[in-house]
Write a protein that holds these residues in place. Sequence first.
Motif, mmCIF file in Angstrom:
data_model
loop_
_atom_site.group_PDB
_atom_site.id
_atom_site.type_symbol
_atom_site.label_atom_id
_atom_site.label_comp_id
_atom_site.label_asym_id
_atom_site.label_seq_id
_atom_site.Cartn_x
_atom_site.Cartn_y
_atom_site.Cartn_z
ATOM 1 N N GLY A 147 0.821 -1.207 0.000
ATOM 2 C CA GLY A 147 0.000 0.000 0.000
ATOM 3 C C GLY A 147 0.856 1.259 0.000
ATOM 4 N N TRP A 148 0.231 2.373 0.326
ATOM 5 C CA TRP A 148 0.898 3.675 0.304
ATOM 6 C C TRP A 148 1.523 3.993 1.654
ATOM 7 C CZ3 TRP A 148 1.699 6.700 -3.894
ATOM 8 C CH2 TRP A 148 0.983 6.403 -5.039
ATOM 9 N N GLN A 149 2.734 4.586 1.603
ATOM 10 C CA GLN A 149 3.432 5.077 2.790
ATOM 11 C C GLN A 149 4.007 6.456 2.473
ATOM 12 O OE1 GLN A 149 5.808 1.185 3.381
ATOM 13 N NE2 GLN A 149 5.418 1.874 5.477
ATOM 14 N N LYS A 150 4.436 7.170 3.550
ATOM 15 C CA LYS A 150 5.045 8.475 3.325
ATOM 16 C C LYS A 150 6.163 8.697 4.338
ATOM 17 C CE LYS A 150 2.044 11.353 6.264
ATOM 18 N NZ LYS A 150 1.204 12.569 6.310
ATOM 19 N N TYR A 151 7.020 9.659 4.002
ATOM 20 C CA TYR A 151 8.137 10.013 4.883
ATOM 21 C C TYR A 151 7.666 11.043 5.900
ATOM 22 C CZ TYR A 151 12.521 12.110 6.458
ATOM 23 O OH TYR A 151 13.534 12.604 7.234
ATOM 24 N N GLU A 152 7.938 10.753 7.185
ATOM 25 C CA GLU A 152 7.608 11.672 8.269
ATOM 26 C C GLU A 152 8.911 12.299 8.773
ATOM 27 O OE1 GLU A 152 6.254 14.155 10.417
ATOM 28 O OE2 GLU A 152 4.634 12.879 9.621
ATOM 29 N N PRO A 153 9.188 13.603 8.414
ATOM 30 C CA PRO A 153 10.471 14.226 8.780
ATOM 31 C C PRO A 153 10.702 14.293 10.291
ATOM 32 C CG PRO A 153 9.316 15.535 7.119
ATOM 33 C CD PRO A 153 8.354 14.505 7.600
ATOM 34 N N ILE A 154 9.646 14.518 11.068
ATOM 35 C CA ILE A 154 9.833 14.651 12.524
ATOM 36 C C ILE A 154 10.375 13.348 13.113
ATOM 37 C CG2 ILE A 154 8.645 15.054 14.706
ATOM 38 C CD1 ILE A 154 6.712 16.857 13.202
#
Length: 931
Positions: free
Chosen positions: A512-519
């Motif tokens: 599925g979809w994932q994203k980068y979390e900068p914090i």
Amino acid sequence: MTKRLLSLTIFFYCFFILIVNAQYSPSLQNFTLAEYRAGNQNWDVSRAQNGKVYAANDSGLLEYDALVWKLYQLPNKTTVRSVLAVNDVIYTGSYEEFGYWQKDDFGVLKYHSLSDTILNKISPNEEIWEIVKFKDKIIFRSFLNIYVYDANGIVKIESDSILISFSVIEDNLYVSTLTAGVFLLKDNTLQPFYFNNILVDTKIISIDKYNDKLLLTTSLKGSYFLSKNVLIPTPFQINEKIKEHQLNDFSVLKNGEMVFGTIKDGVYITDFSGKIKFHISKENGLLNNTVLGQDLDEYDNLWLGLDNGIATIELNSRNYFFNDVSGKLGAVYDIIEYKEVMYIGTNTGLFRLNKNDKLEFVEGSQGQVWDLTLIGDELFCGHNDGTFIVDTNSFKKISNFTGGWTIKKVPERKNTYIQGTYSGLVKFEKKDNDWEVKHFDKAIMPTRFLVFENPHTAWVAHETKGIYKIIFDENYQSISSVQDYQKKGLSSNYNIRVYNIKNDISFKTNEGWQKYEPILDSIIPYNLLNEKLGKHSYIISEEDTNLFALKNNDGFINFKSFSNDEDQLVLSDDFLKNRYIIGYENVSKINDSVCALNLNNGFIMINSTSPSNTYLQKPIIEKVYVGGEPINRSRFTNDEVSFNFNENITVALTSPKSVNHFFEYKISNTDNIWYKVDGNKVEFSSLKDGEYTISFRARGNSGNVSPLQNLQIQVLPPWYRATWGFLLYTFIAVVIGAIFYILQNKKIAKQQRLIKIKYQKEQQKLLREKTLENEKQIVQLKNEALQREIKLKSKQLANNAMALVKKNETLQDIKKDLIANKDGFNSHYSYKKVLKKLDNSIVLKDEWEVFENNFSQVHDEFFQTLKARHSKLTPKDLKICAYIKMNLSSKEIAPLMNISPRGVETHRYRLKKKLNLENDISVVDYLLNIK
């Protein structure tokens, strides 16, 4: 905004108007002989109002419900030459035969012959080639005769000339002949309408209204206008084509565009002025170039009966295909418009379309083309051999780094671009009108997907090793760091795509979809995209636009916008599925409203403002089979049907107006799961008795569904749970009750008898036991009496023995006295005689026998036992043993044996040895214990 959209639409329209060659064509779907399983030739075709398509085939009548083909043969198995669907009746014409098909009460399509009612009027060897509806009449045409069928019967109309065609215009029916011109059919008679020598021996295909004139189309002489009895050739561009390729059928669309079906070169579609827009032939996908029949349905879908196969063309669509069936083009990977020329990157090289829309190969470009990107006013070509700049007459290499997959501009930097290649990242920077190329040695992994997070941070995806974060130095001279994010929340390392969506670095993985979390400096699930785009969809267009294209695992492509939850456009054509380049699907933007989707051997030009062709009709229950046999439709009126417990039910579904669909069902009172139907029939078996609601729906390949069609079924209980069963059970219960009552009474009587017998036996047993007890008591009393008798006899025996002892002692004393007074006897003889008598009295044998007999009665088997144990005992030994048994002392025994007490002791000592007794066992104890 409205003006801009209008101008774009006009541009798009004009763009395609300029396409006057056979390469571009509307969406086309072919049906081969292997699919419909009948003869190859299809002489006529007609689509009914309910959506079903009927074709006049060499083998019979073909029916297509948008899912399944069926063949119905005439009783004489002859070829069907013509077909016309009117409401729910299908009229067909054949060899010396015409009639109609209609469903019977069981939903089965049955043939009814009309020609059988006028057998004496049918001409020999006559074939019915055309059928039209005119007012309330159905009219059949052969080359020789016309047959008019209405409620009053059939009327035959003969002609002196060969009949060529029918044309219905408003309230008139025009009949074209080969040599006698055109007639009007009125009141069942042919009335002359128009004659011109030009039309003699001319096959008039059709007569249609064109503004205020009539348009006549012919097979080999082009087309004409007929106005005020004057025949004028039309100025149509198409005329030369139909003269050359022999026109065979003609239709007019609602918008005035015209369709010309030819014998030799497929179908031509023209605008209202007769200018060719599309040419659809075998060269660009049609199965066969010979069009035998055609029909336009209410949606302007064109159905073609071909000399070999059947085809349908979506003339109402604004999406167009570019097909190359020659195989020269190969698999297309990217398309771009540059300087008003279409460039096509394929696995065989780079092509462009010339002014006549013919393919031209760009010299020197042979090999795999991956990417076409417009940078400034230059066209970059990412190639297997490197990167090239394309111009009208040149193909110039500017980079030797192979495999230019993608190239992206660096944010906030002018003229700086980063390219992903087979060997990693390559920088392109333009200085002094020249491109400087530099390879970054620190990131050498193959890079197909590349996006920028900010001016100095990029993300790349490796095919099998996950995601990397690339940090560039300030001047883009080197890479500062390469960070591996395989173990930072990434759900899978395989087949990852990376995008920058609304300034979020997003990843499409197998999960599925994932994203980068900068914090967190980690990769987390992206629920918004999972819900909005779907876990199994990936973007195949530029991700920085509001409207983007998604490819789904099910094979359809839809266009979505973040500002709208609804699909803007859905491409769900099954024809496309077989032409996708899996994993390399790409939608290229041509202008604001037009984009191109790459395909194998071509591409499709998509107008994003086109309506989605995803209409799904509510399923229709066509037939119901119970136990394998169709049931009368009256049995399932109001969509209800009942059947017996041990029977199976099969439901045949149809949804002929649906496009690219399949059926699903669920049984509402058992579960809430939708099951896919294989084909158009579903069978239900082993249902328990009771009432069920079965829901059916059509589902499109794009995921949309139709309204529900419900069927109420009642599975009747088996006879053993129905009224007759309960009556039988009641009867059986009564019979069983009676039998049970009788048997119970018999059982009770038997039990009473058995109890009586048991009591009698117990009484007898008690009597026997009492008797035995009494007998035992008697025996005991007898034994006691015997014991007393034995004791008495023993006492008597002892007394006798003592008496004997006393007698012997007395006799001994007398003997002693005689011996002492021996001299007192006068005669010695008398003395001897008396002494002898005394001796005989002392040892009297008869007395011993009496004693022995009495002793044996008291001590039964004593002597036998003693003799058995000690066979060497003498009679004298036995006598002394008997006296010892009687517990007589040696002194008492001596007189009985006429010996001295010492002699008795001596004898007892010898007796102990004969008895083999131990020293500690006395003779007295031993003999007393012998029973």
